[in-house]
Design a protein around this motif. Structure first.
Motif, short mmCIF file in Angstrom:
data_model
loop_
_atom_site.label_atom_id
_atom_site.label_comp_id
_atom_site.label_asym_id
_atom_site.label_seq_id
_atom_site.Cartn_x
_atom_site.Cartn_y
_atom_site.Cartn_z
N ARG A 135 0.83 -1.20 0.00
CA ARG A 135 0.00 0.00 0.00
C ARG A 135 0.86 1.25 0.00
O ARG A 135 2.04 1.21 0.31
CB ARG A 135 -0.88 0.02 1.26
N ALA A 136 0.21 2.39 -0.29
CA ALA A 136 0.91 3.67 -0.18
C ALA A 136 1.28 3.86 1.28
O ALA A 136 0.59 3.37 2.18
CB ALA A 136 0.00 4.79 -0.65
N TYR A 137 2.40 4.57 1.52
CA TYR A 137 2.90 4.71 2.89
C TYR A 137 1.91 5.42 3.81
O TYR A 137 1.89 5.20 5.01
CB TYR A 137 4.24 5.44 2.90
N ASP A 138 1.08 6.30 3.22
CA ASP A 138 0.13 7.03 4.07
C ASP A 138 -1.24 6.37 4.14
O ASP A 138 -2.18 6.92 4.66
CB ASP A 138 0.00 8.49 3.58
N ASP A 139 -1.36 5.15 3.59
CA ASP A 139 -2.64 4.45 3.62
C ASP A 139 -3.03 4.16 5.08
O ASP A 139 -2.22 3.63 5.83
CB ASP A 139 -2.53 3.15 2.83
N PRO A 140 -4.26 4.50 5.46
CA PRO A 140 -4.66 4.30 6.86
C PRO A 140 -4.83 2.84 7.27
O PRO A 140 -4.91 2.55 8.47
CB PRO A 140 -6.00 5.06 6.96
N SER A 141 -4.86 1.92 6.30
CA SER A 141 -5.07 0.52 6.67
C SER A 141 -3.82 -0.20 7.16
O SER A 141 -3.89 -1.35 7.59
CB SER A 141 -5.69 -0.24 5.50
N TRP A 142 -2.64 0.46 7.08
CA TRP A 142 -1.45 -0.15 7.68
C TRP A 142 -1.72 -0.29 9.17
O TRP A 142 -2.23 0.62 9.81
CB TRP A 142 -0.22 0.76 7.49
N ILE A 143 -1.35 -1.43 9.74
CA ILE A 143 -1.60 -1.66 11.16
C ILE A 143 -0.31 -1.41 11.95
O ILE A 143 0.71 -2.06 11.70
CB ILE A 143 -2.06 -3.11 11.40
N LEU A 144 -0.38 -0.46 12.89
CA LEU A 144 0.79 -0.18 13.73
C LEU A 144 0.99 -1.35 14.70
O LEU A 144 0.10 -1.68 15.47
CB LEU A 144 0.58 1.12 14.51
N MET A 145 2.15 -1.99 14.61
CA MET A 145 2.41 -3.18 15.43
C MET A 145 3.33 -2.90 16.61
O MET A 145 3.40 -3.70 17.55
CB MET A 145 3.00 -4.29 14.57
N GLY A 146 4.09 -1.81 16.55
CA GLY A 146 5.01 -1.52 17.65
C GLY A 146 5.82 -0.28 17.35
O GLY A 146 5.72 0.28 16.24
N LYS A 147 6.59 0.15 18.34
CA LYS A 147 7.38 1.38 18.19
C LYS A 147 8.87 1.11 18.31
O LYS A 147 9.28 0.09 18.85
CB LYS A 147 6.94 2.39 19.26
N TRP A 148 9.67 2.07 17.78
CA TRP A 148 11.13 1.96 17.87
C TRP A 148 11.54 2.04 19.34
O TRP A 148 10.90 2.75 20.13
CB TRP A 148 11.80 3.10 17.12
#
Ligand SMILES: *[C@@H]1O[C@H](CO)[C@@H](O)[C@H](O)[C@H]1NC(C)=O
Ligand SMILES: *[C@@H]1O[C@H](CO)[C@@H](O)[C@H](O)[C@H]1NC(C)=O
Ligand SMILES: *[C@@H]1O[C@H](CO)[C@@H](O)[C@H](O)[C@H]1NC(C)=O
Length: 148
Positions: A135-148
């Motif tokens: 998907r495009a990087y700004d697509d809202p359907s990406w699921i955030l799985m964790g942080k740095w």
């Protein structure tokens, strides 16, 4: 008779070893297993991210990815033992370690038996995201799985 029997045994052995060993293949052709394709994108402008993917049996080495570029690998999912690849990521002073493919990721992404399954990871400033589509990087359907 003897030759046929030996051939059968040989075939059985090939099937068994395909189930019990788990192989990173150069081309995606998996026998009775799910071919998985994992692609990791660098979504951080002007960054170079160091990626190091490993499993119990494989060390895929260090790779650098830059903005808009990606690192990918594929393998055949073992149906007996659960599949696990983890990775270390770093850029600048940031560091993160997570499983790029495991049972949880497969469950979220969904794998179709005998069909090629994809898992896409996107590394962004605020963390790492998962999707089963490129998907495009700004697509809202990406699921955030964790942080740095
Ligand atoms: C990326 O680097 C270029 C050239 O050094 C700079 O002009 C630009 O502002 C940078 N972009 C970001 C988002 O840091
Ligand atoms: C990745 O980039 C770093 C910094 O530029 C460099 O030292 C390292 O050798 C690179 N690694 C690979 C595998 O290209
Ligand atoms: C994976 O694909 C299916 C079918 O297109 C969709 O319903 C599901 O939400 C997707 N999952 C993710 C994590 O993108």
């Amino acid at each position: 008779m003897g030759i046929f029997f030996t051939k059968k045994l040989c075939y059985l052995f090939i099937i068994l070893s395909c189930f019990t060993s788990f192989c990173v293949t150069p081309s995606v052709s998996c026998f009775l297993t799910i071919p998985w394709f994992i692609q990791i994108y660098d979504g951080i402008p002007n960054s170079t991210i160091s990626v190091h993917v490993k499993s119990k049996d494989d060390d895929l080495g260090f790779h650098n990815i830059t903005y808009y570029n990606s690192y990918s690998f594929h393998f055949c999912e073992n149906v007996i033992h659960s599949t696990l690849f983890w990775a270390d990521f770093s850029y600048g002073s940031k560091f993160v370690h997570f499983n790029v493919i495991d049972d949880k990721v497969m469950e979220i992404i969904g794998g179709i038996l005998f069909a090629k399954s994809h898992a896409y990871w996107l590394m962004k400033e605020d963390g790492y995201y998962l999707s089963n589509k490129s998907r495009a990087y700004d697509d809202p359907s990406w699921i955030l799985m964790g942080k740095w």
